[in-house]
Design a protein around this motif. Sequence first.
Motif, PDB file in Angstrom:
ATOM      1  N   HIS B 288       0.851  -1.126   0.084  1.00 50.42           N
ATOM      2  CA  HIS B 288       0.000  -0.106   0.042  1.00 50.42           C
ATOM      3  C   HIS B 288       0.635   1.291  -0.091  1.00 50.42           C
ATOM      4  CE1 HIS B 288      -3.269   2.635   1.046  1.00 50.42           C
ATOM      5  NE2 HIS B 288      -2.610   3.252   2.339  1.00 50.42           N
ATOM      6  N   ARG B 291       2.803   2.207  -3.222  1.00 53.32           N
ATOM      7  CA  ARG B 291       1.854   2.684  -4.238  1.00 53.32           C
ATOM      8  C   ARG B 291       2.420   3.992  -4.862  1.00 53.32           C
ATOM      9  NH1 ARG B 291      -3.600   0.155  -2.972  1.00 53.32           N
ATOM     10  NH2 ARG B 291      -2.091  -1.666  -2.560  1.00 53.32           N
ATOM     11  N   ASP B 292       2.339   4.898  -4.038  1.00 58.78           N
ATOM     12  CA  ASP B 292       2.674   6.356  -4.379  1.00 58.78           C
ATOM     13  C   ASP B 292       3.894   6.996  -3.660  1.00 58.78           C
ATOM     14  OD1 ASP B 292       1.490   6.537  -2.077  1.00 58.78           O
ATOM     15  OD2 ASP B 292       0.173   8.153  -2.549  1.00 58.78           O
ATOM     16  N   GLN B 296       9.692   5.103  -5.724  1.00 55.81           N
ATOM     17  CA  GLN B 296       8.928   3.909  -5.717  1.00 55.81           C
ATOM     18  C   GLN B 296      10.055   2.687  -6.412  1.00 55.81           C
ATOM     19  OE1 GLN B 296       5.510   3.819  -8.570  1.00 55.81           O
ATOM     20  NE2 GLN B 296       4.531   2.402  -7.289  1.00 55.81           N
TER      21      GLN B 296
END
Lengths: 435, 435
Positions: B288, B291-292, B296
Amino acid sequence: MLRIIHQQTEARTELQRICARTHDDQVFRKEATVREILQAVRRQGDTALLRYTADFDHQTLTADELRIRGSELDAAYQQVSRELLDAIRLACRNIEAFHRQRMPKSWVQFHDDNVVLGKRYTPVDRAGIYVPGGRAAYPSTVLMNAIPAQVAGVPRIVMVTPPGEHKSLNPAILVAAQEAGITEIYRIGGAQAIAALAYGTDTIPNVNVITGPGNIYVTLAKKLVYGIVGIDSLAGPSEVLIIADSTANPVHVATDLLAQAEHDPMAAAILITTDMALAETVAAQVAHQLRDHPRQTLTEKAIAHHGVAIVVESLEAAAELSNQFAPEHLELEVADPWQLLEHIRHAGAIFLGHHTPEAVGDYLAGPNHTLPTSGAARYASALGAETFMKHSSLIQYSPVALHKVAGAIDVLTQAEGLPSHGASVQRRTQPGSTD
Amino acid sequence: MLRIIHQQTEARTELQRICARTHDDQVFRKEATVREILQAVRRQGDTALLRYTADFDHQTLTADELRIRGSELDAAYQQVSRELLDAIRLACRNIEAFHRQRMPKSWVQFHDDNVVLGKRYTPVDRAGIYVPGGRAAYPSTVLMNAIPAQVAGVPRIVMVTPPGEHKSLNPAILVAAQEAGITEIYRIGGAQAIAALAYGTDTIPNVNVITGPGNIYVTLAKKLVYGIVGIDSLAGPSEVLIIADSTANPVHVATDLLAQAEHDPMAAAILITTDMALAETVAAQVAHQLRDHPRQTLTEKAIAHHGVAIVVESLEAAAELSNQFAPEHLELEVADPWQLLEHIRHAGAIFLGHHTPEAVGDYLAGPNHTLPTSGAARYASALGAETFMKHSSLIQYSPVALHKVAGAIDVLTQAEGLPSHGASVQRRTQPGSTD
């Protein structure tokens, strides 16, 4: 034969040359051989170990014969004199007593807001001690490495030493090991022994720290495995620097120089004195004592190539030259050695006054004789219990303490561009704010 | 994406693989390049240094431009926020206070017969601090290296860091250096900077100890010059191991794992837990939060290749797996961390309890963030003031003390076949007897 130098520039150049005598580019070429040995032992284990022992030590062993048996250990006691055993025991007591002084101790401190900070010292799990064979098979080496490991509390200490003729080992070494509490001993030497200790084989356990002196192959192997295991240091040939004034006895000074030179043709023996007459008498004495020296050839070589007497204006000038050299052993044979000590910045061990020949420290005064060589005293120290220990930092924060520093950490993590570092604090101090 | 392992044998194998991720044979090939750079700088000095800076950093400098000017140092303060400056100052205070604790102190002890034994601690003359450039240009790195050197009392501390575009340096780094009292800074990096610090050039002074992290070329260069200078350690990629029980907050655990992974695709992030449900929630949270995530790609890589969650039966089993890995950072996110601490043998820094994310220690709690990686915590410790210090053993014997040990030394010198060692004592205790 012991050259005398008066000129300061020449003295500096000469000291630099002697100090750098081991930083030889030739050494690089031997690295290829050592690397090959390391890889072979790493991949083939005992098989490679036995092959190299046959090749280099000319002893054909089976894996079962690698470890010294209990009966051999017992037998060693029958082969040393009562006097030698007593001397070894005296050395043991003094070395242990010195190394127990000022041992690193774990600590914690309690700060405001229930912050706890500290350091926790623990011994390594396993240590490996290398003891050279042949001419340099010294019981004192065993004690100076094994006792600090014992004092550190290392649960498992193993020793390796190359086999001599008929697979034999020096009994004095086996007795010294047992007096220091070590009974796990393997008859292997050279770079292959270092490889076995670093990587482990079916027979030899891998260890966390390897200490002990050796030839150039052993030293290169230690340098190459450093990072996989810890090591004590990269031991070069031994050296003494003696600062003497007119109160020094030239016969003693000459003998002390020879006591260093007799180790090895690469050993260095340096006198720095304020007394021209002393320098001349010492040079004559060195020549005289060399005449019927039992180790004449190698000792002469050391004196000729790495021996020098330097005459200086003042003891301060002597100290400054000594600091540039950063000797392994430094003798201060002067009227007030404690005053001169204030001018000394770099030396492995310092022997003060007219009644402290280096031999006292080599064997039994208590401090370690494993010392930084080749100028390493500029940054390194004697082997000690701490060589076999390490510490963990301890940090405990409370919710309120974390809250107080959250802002500062946030600014720093932003400056370093590490968002999850910031979030790890924010999510604890601002629940729900970022998730 | 964060794999979960239940099987103990698999867990061991996986931890070994992650721990050994940097002991790569490929590294050997880069050594040839590094050796060439070291030789060139050693022989050609500034000329080679400037050439490599043009080649690798793409910055064309003159020798005069190597050192950062005072005006650049002043200007840096205009480019950092008041908040960042305050945070740097808070970190400085805490780091200095911690490093001043339990500093090694010189001591002497007086024994019977006027024997004096002791240790004398002194700082090195010159220290060199390497600070990486680019993505990893961290002000915290400056503080964690410079402050211990200052606390040790090193008279001359120089810093090197590679130039960015238009020869620029990160202002936060320049401010951190000045806050730590360092103003002698050179814009050079890579293996050539390590060579300059080890051998010296017309512009860069040679130093006695080099510390600080860097890429693989910098690390190899440090390994190769070790022995000419001292070094702190061979830093590998960073790693965290978290031991958590059911009292841990999975969101916090996941964030802490990512705070490690976001450093570097080679970083390792390991969870060992007694709670299967926690492992699953943490894995979901990691996915989770990724994700952003602003970093990344590299963070995902680290988690995928060097991330794992291991489920074990007991906290003791967790501690034993952790000991085998010997993590750089260890978080104990359990109900009673101090009890669990008793089972921990090897870790660089230990963060106790639920409110001590590693970031607290990375930045400002006080203990050093330069820690042993890749299993080196089995034998090595955090950088500290002692990294920049060394000691000399002190030994003084009196005539009567020497007389008492003369017999024992005689026996030992005979066993080792070193006649002048024996004579150095005999000539002092039996005047005229042997000369």
